[in-house]
Design a protein around this motif. Structure first.
Motif, PDB file in Angstrom:
ATOM      1  N   GLU B 390       0.836  -1.210   0.000  1.00 22.56           N
ATOM      2  CA  GLU B 390       0.000   0.000   0.000  1.00 22.56           C
ATOM      3  C   GLU B 390       0.868   1.257   0.000  1.00 22.56           C
ATOM      4  OE1 GLU B 390      -3.464  -0.270   2.501  1.00 22.56           O
ATOM      5  OE2 GLU B 390      -3.442   1.893   2.849  1.00 22.56           O
ATOM      6  N   LEU B 418       1.661  -5.176  -7.498  1.00 20.93           N
ATOM      7  CA  LEU B 418       0.528  -6.098  -7.346  1.00 20.93           C
ATOM      8  C   LEU B 418       0.995  -7.554  -7.525  1.00 20.93           C
ATOM      9  CD1 LEU B 418      -2.201  -4.047  -9.244  1.00 20.93           C
ATOM     10  CD2 LEU B 418      -2.140  -4.520  -6.809  1.00 20.93           C
ATOM     11  N   GLU B 419       1.940  -7.742  -8.405  1.00 24.63           N
ATOM     12  CA  GLU B 419       2.482  -9.084  -8.615  1.00 24.63           C
ATOM     13  C   GLU B 419       3.138  -9.588  -7.328  1.00 24.63           C
ATOM     14  OE1 GLU B 419       2.070 -10.934 -11.284  1.00 24.63           O
ATOM     15  OE2 GLU B 419       3.192 -12.553 -10.323  1.00 24.63           O
ATOM     16  N   MET B 421       2.381  -8.706  -4.462  1.00 21.46           N
ATOM     17  CA  MET B 421       1.329  -8.860  -3.443  1.00 21.46           C
ATOM     18  C   MET B 421       0.648 -10.225  -3.517  1.00 21.46           C
ATOM     19  SD  MET B 421      -1.407  -5.838  -2.915  1.00 21.46           S
ATOM     20  CE  MET B 421      -2.892  -6.800  -2.842  1.00 21.46           C
ATOM     21  N   ARG B 422       0.696 -10.844  -4.702  1.00 23.30           N
ATOM     22  CA  ARG B 422      -0.036 -12.104  -4.909  1.00 23.30           C
ATOM     23  C   ARG B 422       0.496 -13.216  -4.017  1.00 23.30           C
ATOM     24  NH1 ARG B 422      -2.720 -13.515 -10.450  1.00 23.30           N
ATOM     25  NH2 ARG B 422      -3.864 -11.596 -10.734  1.00 23.30           N
TER      26      ARG B 422
END
Lengths: 375, 422
Positions: B390, B418-419, B421-422
């Motif tokens: 974030e 985001l990758e 974060m997965r």
């Protein structure tokens, strides 16, 4: 089949309740049964809880009536809003006192579990969880050039001092500030998302050169981020989430009701009845609008428009308040509410990012798609 | 007794004026003799414009200070001046507005009148000022609105009851506001060759504020100005005609080519100074992106207009901020302004030593403070040591919002986060 379903007995059901004649003129499909369920003051709030219990304002006090008809007094004065906790073991009551409002949480025996005094008018209460109550508060201060309307959100654990956030602060023109209270305060009816991370509500907007209207807003409870979903006319201030948490239902003008997607506000479905006294069953299968009962988008029954409804949390029935009496309508086939996504933690994280504008809607949807396993 | 005799003599001497001011004079000759005497000697008195014409007849309102003699009172008779004033920067609503004081602690109800007319919920202008909103009502009134009410107050320059043009033709009447550390135009002019000649040989050879900024007595003081009040240059479409106007004004004394060259040199100094300023601003935003400001915006009182966000534009604050931002405030509001305005006012010392040298030293200070904060950040004293997804996305958004990342770069960088974060 059609005949069976639509064999609507034009019935006028007469019941005898404690010596008074209680009547619910209604057209209901076969399989629905109606029974008296107690009393409720005209226009006063009521709500159906678990196990068929109903909390309602009756004869100036708040009473809980269970399925067996046993009554428990929850408060000695009328409440302006009533809300069962998700587990059904607590009831939140909004009790106006002079120049303020009491927020009280009681158990099913009427014992006070928590109470706090709030400056301003509490327009609605909703539970975020068993341990967090949300309250929408309006504070109006008059000045010579107009009035200031501050919209507050209280987050209360029932014990400590509520966390108070000012979420909107606007100026009202004198003519708008002097609208009748039932119109002016018909806003800020908080609906909690099934994900429990955000709320939807309406808020008055009074642009200087246009007629006032209500904005339909969504706000993430943790980040404070949010967005506008649509607009509704004054007097149509109620909104609610569909069980999947991905759309909202609210008025479309004064004649109809619509369901729109979140966060884009794209229209997905409409009903030809106004969003007056709206209520939805837990699975979203049934919808009561202005006395019209819809099942999966199709009208199946009607009750008087001034009858207000509250669906039972298990979806098995509907409690109607009509002219001082409560009626329990059973025979509904609600089905199970749609389950939320299993990867809830991840979804909540993504929703949090989306609420702050850190990811786009497209990125949000893409991240929710199942990832192909690595070869 | 003396006062009574004085008052009686007054009425005998100026019967027309006395008639115009009836029935105020009998009392006010005694209670506010200076105001009466000033009015008595004014063009208003000679023209038969009495007290009531401007102040109205509601004495209670006047006593409470609610019958302000604003521009709308003067406008109907002084149409040309009113229109010119409205078209100028003085008339654009410099008083504080929009950001409302009503929610601030210990406010006084009377201050609503800073922005609102009675019965009108719409503020008189949409000007907003975060620094005003940080002031107490008393400071807001004397420290802000004594100057920034000029939009609606002819008496800001003309004084209240006198009409002698000598008053407003004196550069001292401009100095009330146009002096001090943030825009010392009066001092710059006074110590420039223009000011020296004005003091030694008079107005004909030494131009003053009014000569260049109010040519031929216009009330449009913005004629010929090519940047906004914060020193940001206007776009060419607006700047070019303004420059032509100023060259015309200078050409009353100088060759147009000379005037043009002088002003263009000012433009160059402005551009160079703006680049230094931007470099410093970039350093601060970079620290903000890394979570290294001390304190960070989210850990200090929210900005009155923008909330818990870093603000380095014209709404930046000098209080409730970090040390490095305070250095930047001085750099922008004082030193940049002095360099640029010094150059246009032909004042070498203000341009160089009070302006440009300070500007460059500020940059040294800001870079030094940034190094210290980064060093501290490395030691893990701040959250920047291990930013979460974030935080990383917030940094990227900040960079994109201020144009430091293209749309494509932003999308790519986000996808990476985001990758992870997965």
């Amino acid at each position: 089949m059609k005949n069976i379903l639509l064999t609507l007995s034009a019935v006028v059901m007469l019941f005898s309740l404690a010596g008074c004649a209680a009547t619910l003129p209604a057209q209901l499909p076969a399989g629905f049964q109606v029974k008296p369920a107690g009393r409720s003051d005209v226009g006063a709030p009521f709500q159906a809880g678990t196990k068929g219990a109903v909390a309602a304002v009756a004869q100036g006090a708040v009473e809980l009536t269970d399925k067996q008809g046993r009554k428990v007094r929850l408060a000695d004065r009328p409440a302006t809003a009533i809300s069962f906790s998700p587990g059904g073991e607590k009831v939140a009551l909004v009790l106006p006192v002079q120049n303020a409002t009491l927020l009280r949480i009681v158990d099913l025996e009427g014992k006070t579990l928590g109470e706090t005094r709030v400056t301003g008018k509490v327009t609605s209460v909703a539970w975020r969880s068993e341990n967090e109550l949300l309250a929408g508060v309006l504070k109006i201060t008059k000045f010579s050039f107009g009035s200031q309307m501050a919209t507050h959100l209280l987050q209360w654990d029932g014990k400590s001092t509520p966390v108070d956030s000012t979420i909107i602060d606007i100026t009202l023109r004198p003519q708008v500030a002097s609208l009748p209270e039932d119109v002016l305060y018909d806003q800020l009816h908080i609906a909690v998302s099934p994900y429990r991370d955000e709320i939807a509500f309406t808020s008055l907007k009074d642009p200087p050169l246009f007629a006032p209207y209500l904005k339909v807003l969504v706000r993430n409870l943790d980040t404070g981020g949010g967005y506008e979903v649509g607009q509704v006319p004054l007097g149509a201030g109620k909104v609610f989430y569909t069980p999947d948490g991905e759309s909202l239902v609210f008025a479309q003008g004064v004649e109809a009701t619509r369901r729109v997607s979140l966060p884009e506000g794209k229209e997905l479905e409409t009903w030809g009845s106004p969003a007056i006294n709206p209520a939805a069953s837990p699975s979203g299968t049934y919808l009561l609008l202005d006395g019209h009962l819809y099942r999966k988008g199709k009208e199946i029954a009607s009750v008087p428009p001034d009858a207000r409804g509250s669906f039972l949390p298990d979806g098995s029935g509907l409690v109607l308040s009509y002219r001082g009496n409560l009626f329990h309508v059973s025979g509904l086939d609600d089905g199970a509410p749609a389950a939320l996504r299993p990867d809830l933690e991840r979804v909540l994280k993504l929703r949090r990012l989306r609420s702050q504008g850190l990811i786009t809607e497209q990125e949000y949807r893409k991240e929710l798609e199942p990832k192909e396993p690595a070869r | 007794m003396m006062k009574a005799i004085f008052a009686a003599a007054f009425f005998c001497l100026v019967p027309l004026a006395a008639h115009a001011a009836e029935p105020c004079l009998p009392c006010h000759a005694e209670k506010t003799p200076a105001a009466v005497a000033q009015w008595q000697g004014s063009a208003h008195a000679r023209a038969g414009v009495g007290c009531e014409k401007c102040h109205g007849s509601d004495h209670d309102k006047i006593v409470k200070g609610e019958a302000k003699v604003g521009m709308k009172v003067c406008g109907p008779c002084h149409q040309k001046a009113y229109q010119e004033h409205r078209a100028s920067r003085h008339g654009m609503g410099l008083h504080s507005g929009w950001g409302c004081t009503r929610n601030l602690p210990n406010r006084k109800e009377g201050e609503c009148r800073f922005c609102h007319e009675k019965g009108d919920e719409i503020p008189r202008s949409e000007v907003q000022c975060a620094r005003f909103l940080k002031q107490s009502p008393e400071m807001g009134e004397i420290g802000c609105n004594y100057c920034h009410s000029v939009e609606d107050a002819c008496d800001s320059c003309h004084s209240k009851h006198m009409t002698d043009l000598k008053i407003v033709r004196d550069p001292n009447s401009c100095a009330k506001c146009h002096m001090g550390p943030d825009h010392p135009q009066w001092e710059m002019w006074q110590t420039s060759l223009h000011g020296t000649l004005n003091a030694s040989t008079g107005r004909k050879t030494g131009p003053d504020c009014q000569t260049c900024h109010m040519p031929k007595g216009t009330h449009n003081v913005s004629i010929g100005v090519t940047m906004n009040s914060g020193g940001v240059p206007y776009p060419a479409a607006k700047a070019e005609p303004a420059r032509a106007d100023m060259v015309r004004i200078c050409s009353d004394c100088h060759a147009p080519s000379f005037a043009k060259r002088e002003l263009e040199r000012g433009d160059q100094v402005r551009g160079q100074s703006l680049a230094i300023l931007k470099e410093a601003e970039h350093v601060i935003w970079d620290l903000n992106d890394r979570g290294l400001l001390d304190p960070m915006p989210e850990n200090r009182p929210p900005h009155p207009l923008s909330g818990p966000r870093l603000v380095t534009d014209s709404q930046m604050l000098y209080e409730d901020t970090s040390h490095i931002e305070r250095l930047f405030f001085k750099m922008k509001k004082y030193d940049y302004a002095r360099t640029v305005k010094g150059a246009y006012h032909q004042n070498p010392a203000y341009t160089h030593w009070y302006g440009n040298a300070e500007l460059k030293m500020d940059l040294v200070d800001i870079k030094g403070e940034a190094s210290r904060l980064k060093e501290r950040g490395k030691k893990g004293e701040t959250k920047a040591a291990a930013p979460g997804a974030e935080d990383e996305l917030k940094v990227l958004k900040n960079k994109f919002d201020r144009g430091a990342l293209s749309e494509e770069e932003y999308a790519k960088a986000k996808a990476k986060v985001l990758e992870k974060m997965r």
